[in-house]
Design an enzyme around this catalytic site. Sequence first.
Site, mmCIF file in Angstrom:
data_model
loop_
_atom_site.group_PDB
_atom_site.id
_atom_site.type_symbol
_atom_site.label_atom_id
_atom_site.label_comp_id
_atom_site.label_asym_id
_atom_site.label_seq_id
_atom_site.Cartn_x
_atom_site.Cartn_y
_atom_site.Cartn_z
ATOM 1 N N LEU A 129 -48.212 -3.861 -33.299
ATOM 2 C CA LEU A 129 -49.654 -4.047 -33.159
ATOM 3 C C LEU A 129 -49.972 -4.294 -31.698
ATOM 4 C CD1 LEU A 129 -50.456 -6.466 -36.157
ATOM 5 C CD2 LEU A 129 -50.760 -3.984 -36.086
ATOM 6 N N ASP A 130 -51.134 -3.808 -31.258
ATOM 7 C CA ASP A 130 -51.592 -4.111 -29.910
ATOM 8 C C ASP A 130 -51.803 -5.617 -29.771
ATOM 9 O OD1 ASP A 130 -51.645 -1.414 -29.324
ATOM 10 O OD2 ASP A 130 -53.765 -1.189 -29.840
ATOM 11 N N ARG A 131 -51.856 -6.087 -28.539
ATOM 12 C CA ARG A 131 -51.966 -7.517 -28.280
ATOM 13 C C ARG A 131 -53.153 -8.145 -29.002
ATOM 14 N NH1 ARG A 131 -52.955 -10.338 -22.309
ATOM 15 N NH2 ARG A 131 -53.291 -12.467 -23.096
#
Length: 284
Positions: A129-131
Amino acid sequence: MRVLEFECGSGYFDVKYILKNILGISSALITKLKNSNGIYLNGESVTVRSKTQYGDMIKIYIPHIDNKSVESVDLPIEILYEDEDVICINKPTGMPVHPSANHYTDTLANRALAYLRKKEDEFHIVTRLDRYTSGIILAAKNQFSASKMCTYKYHKNIVKKYLGVCRGIFQNKSGTIEQSIDRCTDSIIKRCISPSGKYAKTTYNVLSEKDNKSLVEFNLYTGRTHQIRVHTAYIGHPLENDFLYDNKYNNDKVYKLHCCHIEFVHPYTGETIHVDSKIPINFI
């Protein structure tokens, strides 16, 4: 250490055939097993060339390998599912998954390893997942599960659902977006719609609307980088306050995107596992 057991059926196969074709162990892991004397037949250490008979018992001792470069940070994690081979963790928004420049000890990996190392388990990310995307992270806990799950073939069969807050009110309350995604030529991070890119498919369903924004459920059929973020921007409803794709971005806020559901096939039992994560408080 993960121990796998297999009782041989009819037929006279060698151990290597059973490891590779029945248990699905990769060639790389078979090599590690040979080097660590991790293969036993009826309690005796054997080579992969050994023949089996009906009723023989094979035991495989999966070697433990620790990534010493990642520091343990003993802070809480929210575990949504766990067994001997896999773990699902609920990642908060704003937390990177892996250490990188300027993020050496404040990542999910740091916290997860502090928990897993106590049991001599490992941490191999399967889904990322992106940050600023929150929700379910799926990881393998040993070399066996990692060798099966961290492959393109396995990834294709993972089912993921997301919830996101999009800017504006949708005219079509459900739909499908099929647009190829590629890197932007002027950025190493940003992606764009391009016929030269990789095929990407997203379906969406608007769940509710409020204050000129929409809570939307997304189903991913491909796993391209920034797929939901790029596809929603393409149809004119970017994730609200997405710093890369929302032209009305307010730098005091971040976008809201949450992985709320995942389905995957267990690497050992073959069972389909369903894991859910509740929508964060004040999401919309």
